[in-house]
Motif scaffolding. Structure first.
Motif, PDB file in Angstrom:
ATOM      1  N   GLN A   1      -7.085   9.183   4.319  1.00 18.94           N
ATOM      2  CA  GLN A   1      -6.350   8.709   3.148  1.00 18.94           C
ATOM      3  C   GLN A   1      -4.919   9.259   3.168  1.00 18.94           C
ATOM      4  O   GLN A   1      -4.692  10.439   3.379  1.00 18.94           O
ATOM      5  CB  GLN A   1      -7.067   9.134   1.869  1.00 18.94           C
ATOM      6  CG  GLN A   1      -6.470   8.485   0.618  1.00 18.94           C
ATOM      7  CD  GLN A   1      -7.235   8.882  -0.630  1.00 18.94           C
ATOM      8  OE1 GLN A   1      -7.939   9.893  -0.635  1.00 18.94           O
ATOM      9  NE2 GLN A   1      -7.115   8.090  -1.675  1.00 18.94           N
TER      10      GLN A   1
ATOM     11  N   LYS B   1       0.830  -1.213   0.000  1.00 20.05           N
ATOM     12  CA  LYS B   1       0.000   0.000   0.000  1.00 20.05           C
ATOM     13  C   LYS B   1       0.864   1.264   0.000  1.00 20.05           C
ATOM     14  O   LYS B   1       0.553   2.248  -0.673  1.00 20.05           O
ATOM     15  CB  LYS B   1      -0.940  -0.012   1.208  1.00 20.05           C
ATOM     16  CG  LYS B   1      -2.043   1.030   1.150  1.00 20.05           C
ATOM     17  CD  LYS B   1      -3.003   0.890   2.305  1.00 20.05           C
ATOM     18  CE  LYS B   1      -3.887  -0.317   2.145  1.00 20.05           C
ATOM     19  NZ  LYS B   1      -4.904  -0.128   1.075  1.00 20.05           N
TER      20      LYS B   1
ATOM     21  N   HIS C   1      -4.447   3.519   8.145  1.00 19.53           N
ATOM     22  CA  HIS C   1      -5.061   3.890   6.867  1.00 19.53           C
ATOM     23  C   HIS C   1      -6.533   4.257   7.040  1.00 19.53           C
ATOM     24  O   HIS C   1      -7.136   4.849   6.144  1.00 19.53           O
ATOM     25  CB  HIS C   1      -4.942   2.736   5.873  1.00 19.53           C
ATOM     26  CG  HIS C   1      -3.565   2.558   5.317  1.00 19.53           C
ATOM     27  ND1 HIS C   1      -2.968   3.473   4.474  1.00 19.53           N
ATOM     28  CD2 HIS C   1      -2.655   1.576   5.504  1.00 19.53           C
ATOM     29  CE1 HIS C   1      -1.756   3.059   4.158  1.00 19.53           C
ATOM     30  NE2 HIS C   1      -1.542   1.915   4.760  1.00 19.53           N
TER      31      HIS C   1
END
Length: 339
Positions: free
Chosen positions: A321, A177, A317
């Protein structure tokens, strides 16, 4: 230790093993009580013909045979290959791992010196090049994503980097991510990102060790605020407690700093935490017994025990964002809030 000495030592151990089997068949094998089992040498325990130890002995004997062949031929193989080569086809991966530890202790050698390495699982990205002994080069500068670390870390000759620090991420999902959210564009291209996908393999730990000792880079770790995440941090820092120090000393990184998540931050952010279960508490109490814990880490563990809560780095997270790369990581590093 040279291959010739290792081969000779293996042959001597095998002779002792076979002599013990013959002695047992003749009825002169001693029965040992559990009370004094700790006083018995590892070799005596392995060659003991008691039924309780027979399986352990057979796995160890099988592994010695395979190592002997590897040393004579100069070949190498992975733990997974040993699992599939088992002639009886009845061993489990844990049996191979435990037997390898026994063999390493018996021979006073590292797994890689015996020609055995774990299947690679660590991932790396960022400003680093790995120059291999055979002349090949793994260039992470030119890669858009992650690169799988080599299975055999002995094949790495030299590391080249312009990084200013290394960030170890416990989970590969968070690692991926961070890359997809363009961490190198946000925080800077002069960093190295590494994950061992949970409990790290030898190659991942070896790379971190070299980056710390040879290149003097600060090493930061991003782990879950739970006992198992902290145990992973401690394995990077001080090695596995099951591995002898003379083997693990080239795999440790005592100067690694714990960037987060810290249990003391649970009330600072709007984390979605969970209660510690009995396995968490058992692990927590075991870790608190370690005499090498840094005072700050011990304090965080005590806070966790008091709160009886845990939180995973995935929750960072959920706050906002790109909160992790825009706020949490850079602020923690700039303000020197790592432990």
């Amino acid at each position: 230790m040279s291959h010739l000495i290792l081969v000779n030592n293996i042959e001597q151990i095998v002779v002792i093993f076979l002599e013990n089997l013959i002695s047992c068949n003749r009825g002169i094998c001693k029965i040992r009580s559990r009370k004094n089992v700790r006083k018995i040498t590892l070799l005596d325990r392995i060659v003991s013909c008691k039924m309780a130890n027979f399986q352990r002995s057979s796995f160890c004997f099988y592994l010695l045979m395979e190592v002997h062949n590897l040393l004579l031929t100069g070949d190498k193989c992975s733990l997974r290959e040993l699992f599939y080569k088992d002639p009886a086809n009845n061993c489990k991966t844990i049996n191979i791992c435990n037997s390898l530890k026994d063999v390493c202790v018996l021979l006073r050698a590292t797994p890689w010196n015996l020609g055995i390495f774990a299947s690679g699982k660590g991932l790396i990205a960022g400003s680093i090049r790995m120059l291999m002994i055979n002349g090949d080069m793994i260039d992470c500068y030119t890669q858009n994503g992650a690169v799988l670390l080599p299975q055999d870390h002995n094949a790495i000759n030299h590391l080249e980097t312009s990084a200013s620090f290394v960030l170890i991420v416990e989970k590969d999902t968070i690692f991926s991510k961070l890359i997809s959210q363009k961490i190198f564009e946000t925080i800077g291209k002069d960093i190295i990102l590494i994950t061992g996908k949970g409990y790290p393999d030898l190659c991942t730990r070896y790379i971190v060790h070299r980056l710390s000792f040879e290149h003097k880079l600060p090493i930061y770790a991003l782990c879950d605020a739970d006992p198992f995440g902290i145990e992973i941090l401690l394995i990077y820092q001080f090695g596995s407690r099951k591995m002898p120090y003379d083997i693990s000393k080239n795999l440790i990184c005592p100067k690694m700093q714990w960037l987060g998540i810290h249990p003391s931050e649970l009330n600072m952010f709007n984390f979605s935490s969970a209660s510690l279960n009995k396995y968490d508490n058992r692990k927590l109490e075991n870790i608190l017994r370690y005499n090498y814990l840094k005072p700050a880490i011990r304090a965080e563990l005590q806070i966790m025990r008091l709160l009886q809560r845990k939180v995973h780095i995935d929750e960072l997270h959920c706050i906002a964002q790109k909160f992790l790369i825009n706020d949490y990581l850079p602020n923690k590093i700039k303000r020197n809030l790592a432990i």
